[in-house]
Design an enzyme around this catalytic site. Sequence first.
Site, PDB file in Angstrom:
ATOM      1  N   LYS A 104      -2.581   5.702  -0.544  1.00 59.77           N
ATOM      2  CA  LYS A 104      -1.605   6.799  -0.474  1.00 59.77           C
ATOM      3  C   LYS A 104      -2.272   8.173  -0.438  1.00 59.77           C
ATOM      4  O   LYS A 104      -3.442   8.331  -0.726  1.00 59.77           O
ATOM      5  CB  LYS A 104      -0.604   6.678  -1.622  1.00 59.77           C
ATOM      6  CG  LYS A 104       0.421   5.572  -1.305  1.00 59.77           C
ATOM      7  CD  LYS A 104       1.603   5.551  -2.219  1.00 59.77           C
ATOM      8  CE  LYS A 104       2.581   4.468  -1.740  1.00 59.77           C
ATOM      9  NZ  LYS A 104       3.624   4.165  -2.713  1.00 59.77           N
TER      10      LYS A 104
ATOM     11  N   ARG B  27       0.934  -3.521  -5.361  1.00 55.80           N
ATOM     12  CA  ARG B  27       1.310  -3.671  -3.943  1.00 55.80           C
ATOM     13  C   ARG B  27       0.210  -3.004  -3.116  1.00 55.80           C
ATOM     14  O   ARG B  27       0.026  -1.791  -3.224  1.00 55.80           O
ATOM     15  CB  ARG B  27       2.669  -2.994  -3.713  1.00 55.80           C
ATOM     16  CG  ARG B  27       3.209  -3.108  -2.311  1.00 55.80           C
ATOM     17  CD  ARG B  27       4.570  -2.405  -2.211  1.00 55.80           C
ATOM     18  NE  ARG B  27       5.136  -2.536  -0.881  1.00 55.80           N
ATOM     19  CZ  ARG B  27       4.836  -1.738   0.141  1.00 55.80           C
ATOM     20  NH1 ARG B  27       3.976  -0.744  -0.012  1.00 55.80           N
ATOM     21  NH2 ARG B  27       5.377  -1.940   1.333  1.00 55.80           N
TER      22      ARG B  27
HETATM   23  C1  9MG Z   1       7.811   0.048   0.519  1.00 59.47           C
HETATM   24  N1  9MG Z   1       6.950   0.777  -0.392  1.00 59.47           N
HETATM   25  C2  9MG Z   1       6.058   1.751  -0.062  1.00 59.47           C
HETATM   26  N2  9MG Z   1       5.460   2.211  -1.165  1.00 59.47           N
HETATM   27  C3  9MG Z   1       5.968   1.511  -2.213  1.00 59.47           C
HETATM   28  C4  9MG Z   1       5.778   1.526  -3.596  1.00 59.47           C
HETATM   29  O1  9MG Z   1       4.939   2.382  -4.162  1.00 59.47           O
HETATM   30  N3  9MG Z   1       6.473   0.677  -4.351  1.00 59.47           N
HETATM   31  C5  9MG Z   1       7.366  -0.189  -3.791  1.00 59.47           C
HETATM   32  N4  9MG Z   1       8.048  -0.995  -4.617  1.00 59.47           N
HETATM   33  N5  9MG Z   1       7.606  -0.238  -2.482  1.00 59.47           N
HETATM   34  C6  9MG Z   1       6.916   0.596  -1.716  1.00 59.47           C
END
Ligand code: 9MG
Length: 353
Positions: free
Chosen positions: A295, A330
């Site tokens: 990010k 994730r």
């Molecule tokens: C779809 N998406 C993109 N960034 C995310 C994040 O930080 N958390 C979750 N749950 N979904 C995300």
Amino acid sequence: MTAPILRPDGLIYGAAAQAAVSSGAGGWLAGGPAAFIRAELIEGAPGKARRRILTYQELTASREPALATRLAHLCAPRPPMAGLDWARTRIMGIVNVTPDSFSDGGLYQSAPAAIAHGHRLIADGADILDIGGESTRPGAAELDEDSEWARIGPVLEGLAGKDTPLSVDTRKSGVMTRAAAHGARMLNDVSALGFDDGALSAARASRLPVVLMHAKGSPETMQQAPHYEDVLVEVFHYLESRIALCEQAGLARGRLIVDPGIGFGKTLAHNLTLLSGLSAFHGLGCPVLLGASRKRFIGELSDEPEAARRVPGSLAAALQAARQGVQIVRVHDVRETRQALDVQEAILTAVSP
Ligand code: 9MG
């Protein structure tokens, strides 16, 4: 009155954790494997919150009912979801079937390419895959439901039936319902079921676990000067209010996963505060998910504009999350994350002779 927040501190692992819990000096964090021996008590409204450190023993001695409830949520083991237990940090691999995602937009736009990518992530050690058809990067435009399903459906079908559970990243009730009927085992909604009026009831009817993520504003507008009096307190209470809404509608806490939403309506300072205070979110009584992979905040800290070159920073965030007991990370880079988490776990649980 605002309910108190506890941010566990003095986190310990392995034999030290076991010994602290057995002696009453510490409590399991969400059932373990990490334990904590003290916590920061945060009381009061955003901007006026008072903070002080209490030992675990002082906390258990308190007669304050709201504090006892918070402590119980903090310590209770979480039930398995989508066939996953929480004995170790689970890796959610990202499968974006989008032309415009911030990091991998356009790379896996065709169903065969996305399915092949999913297989690669499984081979790399993913515990669950998250399939998304609508980009949620800052500034992204909305997609209609049929177009979103046209992207997700074939990929879900192509990857379903394997041992690895599949999550679908969507804000739309119609996509949730279709995903549940086509083998999805989890729903991931970056709007915490707030974007679509039918989402709460579709999510409840699906019987699937649901990720509730905090976002300030919509992807189109969220990075326009986000402001908080106290980001940790506000994000925490927002997620608590979404859990309450779900419970009132018959969607039990035991089916919910919470996520502070790194990068969704947050400045660099907001993201860092949330990352350093992640352990507090266990007080919501649900597994915690963190999405920090590649990010923008990593680019800001390292002067790296290219998302694909933010892997080391992503690993630092995943390791920090795992040390704070976060149950799911994730990520884009599954193999690298698996190795980093395995090495950290071995170190944290090493037994001295
Ligand atoms: C779809 N998406 C993109 N960034 C995310 C994040 O930080 N958390 C979750 N749950 N979904 C995300």
